[in-house]
Design an enzyme around this catalytic site. Structure first.
Site, PDB file in Angstrom:
ATOM      1  N   GLU A 288       5.223 -13.269   0.650  1.00  0.00           N
ATOM      2  CA  GLU A 288       6.493 -12.537   0.686  1.00  0.00           C
ATOM      3  C   GLU A 288       6.724 -11.898   2.048  1.00  0.00           C
ATOM      4  O   GLU A 288       5.764 -11.601   2.766  1.00  0.00           O
ATOM      5  CB  GLU A 288       6.470 -11.410  -0.363  1.00  0.00           C
ATOM      6  N   LYS A 290       7.296  -8.924   4.498  1.00  0.00           N
ATOM      7  CA  LYS A 290       6.844  -7.524   4.431  1.00  0.00           C
ATOM      8  C   LYS A 290       7.914  -6.646   5.075  1.00  0.00           C
ATOM      9  O   LYS A 290       8.138  -6.698   6.278  1.00  0.00           O
ATOM     10  CB  LYS A 290       5.503  -7.365   5.150  1.00  0.00           C
ATOM     11  N   ARG A 310       5.259   6.292  -2.844  1.00  0.00           N
ATOM     12  CA  ARG A 310       3.922   5.697  -2.844  1.00  0.00           C
ATOM     13  C   ARG A 310       2.866   6.737  -3.216  1.00  0.00           C
ATOM     14  O   ARG A 310       1.812   6.426  -3.736  1.00  0.00           O
ATOM     15  CB  ARG A 310       3.634   5.112  -1.462  1.00  0.00           C
ATOM     16  N   GLU A 340      10.524  -2.272  -2.086  1.00  0.00           N
ATOM     17  CA  GLU A 340      10.578  -1.573  -0.800  1.00  0.00           C
ATOM     18  C   GLU A 340      12.051  -1.340  -0.474  1.00  0.00           C
ATOM     19  O   GLU A 340      12.856  -2.289  -0.501  1.00  0.00           O
ATOM     20  CB  GLU A 340       9.899  -2.446   0.268  1.00  0.00           C
ATOM     21  N   LYS A 461      -2.238  -8.395   3.581  1.00  0.00           N
ATOM     22  CA  LYS A 461      -1.141  -8.202   4.532  1.00  0.00           C
ATOM     23  C   LYS A 461      -1.491  -8.789   5.891  1.00  0.00           C
ATOM     24  O   LYS A 461      -2.650  -8.786   6.308  1.00  0.00           O
ATOM     25  CB  LYS A 461      -0.769  -6.725   4.647  1.00  0.00           C
TER      26      LYS A 461
HETATM   27  P1  ATP Z   1      -1.327   0.901   2.565  1.00  0.00           P
HETATM   28  O1  ATP Z   1      -0.101   1.046   1.724  1.00  0.00           O
HETATM   29  O2  ATP Z   1      -1.883  -0.474   2.527  1.00  0.00           O
HETATM   30  O3  ATP Z   1      -2.312   2.001   2.403  1.00  0.00           O
HETATM   31  P2  ATP Z   1       0.351   1.484   4.660  1.00  0.00           P
HETATM   32  O4  ATP Z   1       1.010   2.596   3.937  1.00  0.00           O
HETATM   33  O5  ATP Z   1       0.103   1.649   6.108  1.00  0.00           O
HETATM   34  O6  ATP Z   1      -0.971   1.078   4.030  1.00  0.00           O
HETATM   35  P3  ATP Z   1       1.109  -1.150   4.990  1.00  0.00           P
HETATM   36  O7  ATP Z   1      -0.147  -1.391   5.728  1.00  0.00           O
HETATM   37  O8  ATP Z   1       2.343  -1.200   5.793  1.00  0.00           O
HETATM   38  O9  ATP Z   1       1.168   0.215   4.303  1.00  0.00           O
HETATM   39  O10 ATP Z   1       1.155  -2.226   3.782  1.00  0.00           O
HETATM   40  C1  ATP Z   1       1.413  -2.065   2.436  1.00  0.00           C
HETATM   41  C2  ATP Z   1       2.846  -1.594   2.134  1.00  0.00           C
HETATM   42  O11 ATP Z   1       3.799  -2.581   2.497  1.00  0.00           O
HETATM   43  C3  ATP Z   1       3.149  -1.395   0.671  1.00  0.00           C
HETATM   44  O12 ATP Z   1       2.649  -0.165   0.214  1.00  0.00           O
HETATM   45  C4  ATP Z   1       4.661  -1.463   0.622  1.00  0.00           C
HETATM   46  O13 ATP Z   1       5.203  -0.189   0.867  1.00  0.00           O
HETATM   47  C5  ATP Z   1       5.024  -2.327   1.817  1.00  0.00           C
HETATM   48  N1  ATP Z   1       5.663  -3.624   1.484  1.00  0.00           N
HETATM   49  C6  ATP Z   1       6.673  -4.187   2.169  1.00  0.00           C
HETATM   50  N2  ATP Z   1       7.007  -5.372   1.684  1.00  0.00           N
HETATM   51  C7  ATP Z   1       6.215  -5.599   0.619  1.00  0.00           C
HETATM   52  C8  ATP Z   1       6.077  -6.679  -0.300  1.00  0.00           C
HETATM   53  N3  ATP Z   1       6.814  -7.774  -0.233  1.00  0.00           N
HETATM   54  N4  ATP Z   1       5.125  -6.574  -1.251  1.00  0.00           N
HETATM   55  C9  ATP Z   1       4.343  -5.477  -1.348  1.00  0.00           C
HETATM   56  N5  ATP Z   1       4.423  -4.420  -0.497  1.00  0.00           N
HETATM   57  C10 ATP Z   1       5.347  -4.482   0.486  1.00  0.00           C
END
Ligand code: ATP
Length: 620
Positions: A288, A290, A310, A340, A461
């Site tokens: 998907e 991001k 979150r 998101e 990711k």
């Molecule tokens: P984490 O949530 O992994 O602790 P983080 O807050 O820095 O770390 P990211 O590293 O950016 O977040 O990666 C996860 C986040 O990406 C998810 O919590 C969600 O908010 C976001 N996200 C964006 N697109 C998607 C998607 N398609 N599926 C799942 N999450 C997504």
């Protein structure tokens, strides 16, 4: 239980630096608590007035507390303010002036926990004209009946700043301790644990009987902790959990099911540096886009819609546009799903950068900003639908379900996705997304359940990488700071000491001293925030190879970029045989709205260390 007894416990805990000891004392406190009061005690230990997602706030800011202290003790507000400047903690100010009270109250009653707790909850329900005066009166009344030690905590409760230093994992461990005897009544479990111990013994040395007993108990408690945490993951309310345990013992946990209105702890993503490794790890997968906005967990029950962040905070009031769209576009009477939210330019359909989207996280001018920066919600998961728990179903089925549950409309749509086992296809999709302003991709294992509250390879990711830099930024918790020197003298802060979170021991282990990346504004903000929570002694749960000028309780998380992760003789994150890990050339990017326990973990740091330099996807 009288509030004075609780204050004694809090005082003991505050002065302990060993987590193990803290767990023992908390367990004793929870054991003593009656069924009617355990909830209150748990919330107060968490520094809140109800479950996190209800977010009750007494609405007593520092100014009102100062006024209340002045009124109740018979001193001027100026004197209280001066003392606050010196002591840096309104709790200590309250204790000090309670000792030298100039006026004795006419009526003073022994305070119960219930009375104190309920008074603060009442304050949180007061609004509008005259509410400040009423709050002040109620606060002063509590102080009038309080001993100096009680007064210390009464001033700290509305600030959410108890300084106990006990995180949710520690509270869960303490609860687990109290159900050991019930747990080991189950003969099957006892046999299982004993078999595990035997296996270990076969390879190791013979242990004394006492050691064996200790190890048995440790293993049993760890299992109880998992039972509690599993429940907490789908029903994020530790107060309700503790109450059920009191009522029915461990079997009471089954009563707490997924409930629309109570948040589920989010599943989190692992990292891998290349598309090829993703396919090697999970095979054919759903990939998907991001999106770089904020994650929303939406709960719909009939016409009632609740939105959580979150961090499981209630954000319903911030997004009237999304609420309306959920009512119009989501089929199903009872639904929990996640997506998101991102600001999108309505005319060009371009995505706005995070700095723009974040402006929608606000308490005021909500309607105005909703018109200026309309949001879109890209839905990526579903956990509950009309009485059925969907978390246990494979992701591919959940994906189909979420696609069929969304009616076509302007605001809500499923995330862009492909289903593939071809790394080149993933790379192409990745580059397309980066080009259109998104962050990268998230690959999802089509067979996986929704694993609440954990970071597993069911989600992987892959973010836009920066050539020569660490593939991803890390989120670290501030544990101390250094006084400003040279040009920074004026800010009172020159840099911060930060830590990664060790989820296995529920502790914060030093990883970097950071002095770059801070603008003047950020330095001022850091000083304002940190000087309020500075401490002379190292707080509980903090482990550091470096001594800062001031310690601070783990509370603030910042995002940091670094060139790489190196082995370090000084820092304690991942420390083994005198060598830990450190961030090389770290620079602060911004504050993160995360709980300290949600910082990057030591385990992730070690994984990132092992994978760095392995960057296949270059800057697009
Ligand atoms: P984490 O949530 O992994 O602790 P983080 O807050 O820095 O770390 P990211 O590293 O950016 O977040 O990666 C996860 C986040 O990406 C998810 O919590 C969600 O908010 C976001 N996200 C964006 N697109 C998607 C998607 N398609 N599926 C799942 N999450 C997504």
């Amino acid at each position: 239980m009288d509030f004075s007894e609780l204050a004694d416990y809090f005082d003991k805990i505050e002065n302990i630096s060993s987590r193990l000891e803290m767990t023992v004392i908390l367990a004793e406190l929870f054991e003593k608590a009656k069924k009617e009061e355990i909830k209150h005690i748990i919330y107060l230990s968490q520094g809140i007035l109800g479950p996190n997602h209800i977010a009750l706030e007494a609405g007593l800011g520092e100014g009102l507390i100062e006024q209340g202290l002045a009124k109740a003790n018979g001193y001027s507000k100026e004197e209280i303010k001066k003392s606050y400047k010196e002591l840096g903690d309104l709790g200590l100010v309250s204790e000090k002036y309670s000792k030298k009270k100039k006026q004795q109250a006419l009526f003073s009653e022994k305070l119960s926990i219930k009375k104190v707790f309920e008074n603060f909850v009442k304050m949180s329900n007061l609004e509008g004209k005259g509410s400040q005066e009423s709050k002040l009166k109620m606060f002063a009344e509590l102080l009038n009946s309080a001993s100096p030690k009680e007064a210390k905590y009464i001033a700290r409760i509305p600030l959410g700043n108890l300084r106990l230093g006990a995180g949710d994992p520690t509270l869960m461990d303490s609860l687990a301790t109290n159900y050991l005897s019930e747990f080991i009544k189950n003969k099957k479990i006892v046999k299982e644990i004993e078999a595990e111990l035997k296996e270990k013994k076969a390879g190791g040395t013979r242990k004394s009987e006492e050691k064996r007993k200790e190890e048995f108990e440790r293993k049993a408690k760890a299992r109880i902790r998992v039972m509690i945490e599993t429940r907490f993951n789908i029903h994020s309310d530790l107060g309700a959990i503790a109450e059920k345990l009191k009522e029915k013992g461990l079997k009471g946990l089954n009563d707490l099911q997924i409930t629309p209105g109570t948040p589920i702890r989010p599943t989190l993503a692992e990292r891998l540096p290349t598309a090829k490794e993703i396919i090697e790890k999970i095979g054919k997968c759903v990939v998907e886009a991001k999106y770089d906005g904020f994650r929303l967990q939406v709960h719909k029950k009939g016409n009632e819609v609740t939105i959580f962040s979150r961090q499981s905070e209630n954000m319903t009031d911030m997004f009237p546009d999304i609420i309306k769209a959920v009512r119009e576009q989501i089929k199903g009477n009872e639904v929990i799903f996640e997506g998101e939210a991102l600001a999108v330019n309505e005319i060009t359909q371009e995505y706005f950068p995070f700095q723009v989207t974040i402006q929608r996280r606000r308490k005021y001018d909500i309607e105005k900003k909703a018109i200026e920066f309309p949001l879109k919600l890209f839905v990526f998961d579903i956990m509950f639908f009309n009485g059925t728990n969907w978390m246990e179903k494979p992701f591919i089925e959940r994906r189909k379900k979420l696609e069929s549950m969304i009616t076509k409309g302007p605001l809500i749509e499923p995330t862009k996705s492909i289903f593939t086992e071809n790394p080149e296809e993933i790379e192409k999709f990745f580059l397309e997304n980066v080009e259109s302003g998104l962050e990268g991709i998230i690959a999802k294992d089509p067979k996986a359940e929704y694993i609440a509250g954990a970071r597993k390879y069911s989600w992987i990711k892959l973010k836009r990488s920066y050539k020569g830099e660490l593939n991803d930024s890390v989120d670290v918790t501030i544990i101390g700071y250094f006084e400003g020197k040279g040009k920074r003298t004026q800010f009172g802060i020159g840099g911060v000491l930060t830590a990664a979170y060790d989820s296995e021991t529920d502790s914060f282990k030093s990883i970097a001293k950071i002095g770059t990346g801070m603008t003047e504004e950020i330095l001022k903000e850091l000083e304002a925030k940190l000087s309020k929570i500075k401490e002379k002694n190292k707080p509980a749960r903090v482990e550091s190879g470096i001594e800062p000028d001031f310690w601070v309780k783990p509370e603030y998380v910042i995002e940091v970029r670094a060139d790489e992760i190196t082995k370090s003789p000084t820092h304690l994150a991942g420390n083994e045989n005198g060598q830990g890990y450190a961030l090389r050339f770290p620079r602060m990017i911004k504050f993160r709205e995360k709980k300290p326990e949600e910082s990057t973990t030591v385990k992730e740091i070690i994984q990132m260390f092992e994978k760095q330099g392995n960057v296949a996807l270059k800057d697009a």
